[in-house]
Design a protein around this motif. Structure first.
Motif, PDB file in Angstrom:
ATOM      1  N   GLY A  46       0.813  -1.213   0.000  1.00 47.73           N
ATOM      2  CA  GLY A  46       0.000   0.000   0.000  1.00 47.73           C
ATOM      3  C   GLY A  46       0.846   1.262   0.000  1.00 47.73           C
ATOM      4  N   LYS A  47       1.915   1.261   0.786  1.00 41.80           N
ATOM      5  CA  LYS A  47       2.808   2.429   0.828  1.00 41.80           C
ATOM      6  C   LYS A  47       3.461   2.672  -0.528  1.00 41.80           C
ATOM      7  CE  LYS A  47       4.098   2.351   5.700  1.00 41.80           C
ATOM      8  NZ  LYS A  47       5.205   2.194   6.651  1.00 41.80           N
ATOM      9  N   ILE A  48       3.869   1.584  -1.185  1.00 39.69           N
ATOM     10  CA  ILE A  48       4.500   1.715  -2.511  1.00 39.69           C
ATOM     11  C   ILE A  48       3.489   2.274  -3.502  1.00 39.69           C
ATOM     12  CG2 ILE A  48       5.437   0.398  -4.458  1.00 39.69           C
ATOM     13  CD1 ILE A  48       6.712  -1.475  -2.297  1.00 39.69           C
ATOM     14  N   HIS A  49       2.286   1.744  -3.475  1.00 36.74           N
ATOM     15  CA  HIS A  49       1.242   2.229  -4.381  1.00 36.74           C
ATOM     16  C   HIS A  49       0.973   3.708  -4.160  1.00 36.74           C
ATOM     17  CE1 HIS A  49      -2.899   2.886  -5.808  1.00 36.74           C
ATOM     18  NE2 HIS A  49      -2.533   2.040  -6.759  1.00 36.74           N
ATOM     19  N   ASP A  50       0.852   4.104  -2.902  1.00 36.51           N
ATOM     20  CA  ASP A  50       0.616   5.515  -2.584  1.00 36.51           C
ATOM     21  C   ASP A  50       1.787   6.390  -3.027  1.00 36.51           C
ATOM     22  OD1 ASP A  50      -1.795   4.810  -1.460  1.00 36.51           O
ATOM     23  OD2 ASP A  50      -1.087   4.967   0.614  1.00 36.51           O
ATOM     24  N   ALA A  51       3.003   5.926  -2.795  1.00 37.80           N
ATOM     25  CA  ALA A  51       4.192   6.702  -3.165  1.00 37.80           C
ATOM     26  C   ALA A  51       4.289   6.874  -4.675  1.00 37.80           C
ATOM     27  CB  ALA A  51       5.451   6.033  -2.623  1.00 37.80           C
ATOM     28  N   GLU A  52       3.976   5.812  -5.412  1.00 38.63           N
ATOM     29  CA  GLU A  52       4.064   5.894  -6.873  1.00 38.63           C
ATOM     30  C   GLU A  52       2.969   6.783  -7.456  1.00 38.63           C
ATOM     31  OE1 GLU A  52       6.272   1.748  -8.055  1.00 38.63           O
ATOM     32  OE2 GLU A  52       4.097   1.688  -7.831  1.00 38.63           O
ATOM     33  N   ALA A  53       1.895   6.990  -6.702  1.00 40.36           N
ATOM     34  CA  ALA A  53       0.806   7.849  -7.164  1.00 40.36           C
ATOM     35  C   ALA A  53       1.132   9.337  -6.994  1.00 40.36           C
ATOM     36  CB  ALA A  53      -0.482   7.510  -6.404  1.00 40.36           C
ATOM     37  N   HIS A  54       2.183   9.631  -6.231  1.00 42.40           N
ATOM     38  CA  HIS A  54       2.584  11.016  -5.997  1.00 42.40           C
ATOM     39  C   HIS A  54       3.950  11.258  -6.643  1.00 42.40           C
ATOM     40  CE1 HIS A  54      -0.395  10.294  -2.873  1.00 42.40           C
ATOM     41  NE2 HIS A  54      -0.622  11.589  -2.924  1.00 42.40           N
ATOM     42  N   PRO A  55       3.970  11.986  -7.739  1.00 46.48           N
ATOM     43  CA  PRO A  55       5.236  12.202  -8.456  1.00 46.48           C
ATOM     44  C   PRO A  55       6.286  12.968  -7.653  1.00 46.48           C
ATOM     45  CG  PRO A  55       3.439  13.430  -9.492  1.00 46.48           C
ATOM     46  CD  PRO A  55       2.843  12.626  -8.381  1.00 46.48           C
ATOM     47  N   SER A  56       5.888  13.617  -6.576  1.00 48.40           N
ATOM     48  CA  SER A  56       6.867  14.384  -5.798  1.00 48.40           C
ATOM     49  C   SER A  56       7.677  13.498  -4.850  1.00 48.40           C
ATOM     50  CB  SER A  56       6.150  15.471  -4.995  1.00 48.40           C
ATOM     51  OG  SER A  56       5.261  14.882  -4.069  1.00 48.40           O
ATOM     52  N   ILE A  57       7.320  12.242  -4.734  1.00 46.37           N
ATOM     53  CA  ILE A  57       8.036  11.319  -3.848  1.00 46.37           C
ATOM     54  C   ILE A  57       9.395  10.972  -4.455  1.00 46.37           C
ATOM     55  CG2 ILE A  57       7.990   8.986  -2.856  1.00 46.37           C
ATOM     56  CD1 ILE A  57       6.061  10.888  -1.497  1.00 46.37           C
ATOM     57  N   ASP A  58      10.386  10.908  -3.611  1.00 49.82           N
ATOM     58  CA  ASP A  58      11.751  10.566  -4.023  1.00 49.82           C
ATOM     59  C   ASP A  58      11.788   9.129  -4.559  1.00 49.82           C
ATOM     60  OD1 ASP A  58      14.460  10.164  -4.305  1.00 49.82           O
ATOM     61  OD2 ASP A  58      14.917  10.397  -2.176  1.00 49.82           O
ATOM     62  N   PRO A  59      12.262   8.936  -5.785  1.00 50.64           N
ATOM     63  CA  PRO A  59      12.330   7.577  -6.352  1.00 50.64           C
ATOM     64  C   PRO A  59      13.189   6.625  -5.513  1.00 50.64           C
ATOM     65  CG  PRO A  59      12.874   9.220  -8.028  1.00 50.64           C
ATOM     66  CD  PRO A  59      12.723   9.946  -6.725  1.00 50.64           C
TER      67      PRO A  59
END
Length: 60
Positions: free
Chosen positions: A19-32
């Motif tokens: 779930g955290k990965i999915h949420d992070a990938e949905a926000h382009p501002s998250i550090d890759p």
């Protein structure tokens, strides 16, 4: 803690990471790199889950 309880706990952590990965990938501002670290942790958990499942299967 029994192996089954430990396995259940790891599987719950694995689902939460998904779930955290999915949420992070949905926000382009998250550090890759943050996403990469989450994916590495998820893979590590999957490997540990597989090892425990194999141990439990060998008992039956």
């Amino acid at each position: 803690m029994s192996l089954q309880n430990h396995l259940d706990e790891l599987m719950n952590k694995h689902r939460n990471l998904d779930g955290k990965i999915h949420d992070a990938e949905a926000h382009p501002s998250i550090d890759p790199l943050e996403v990469l670290e989450l994916k590495k942790e998820k893979l590590r958990l999957k490997d540990e889950i597989s090892r425990i499942e194999a141990r439990l299967d060998s008992r039956h």
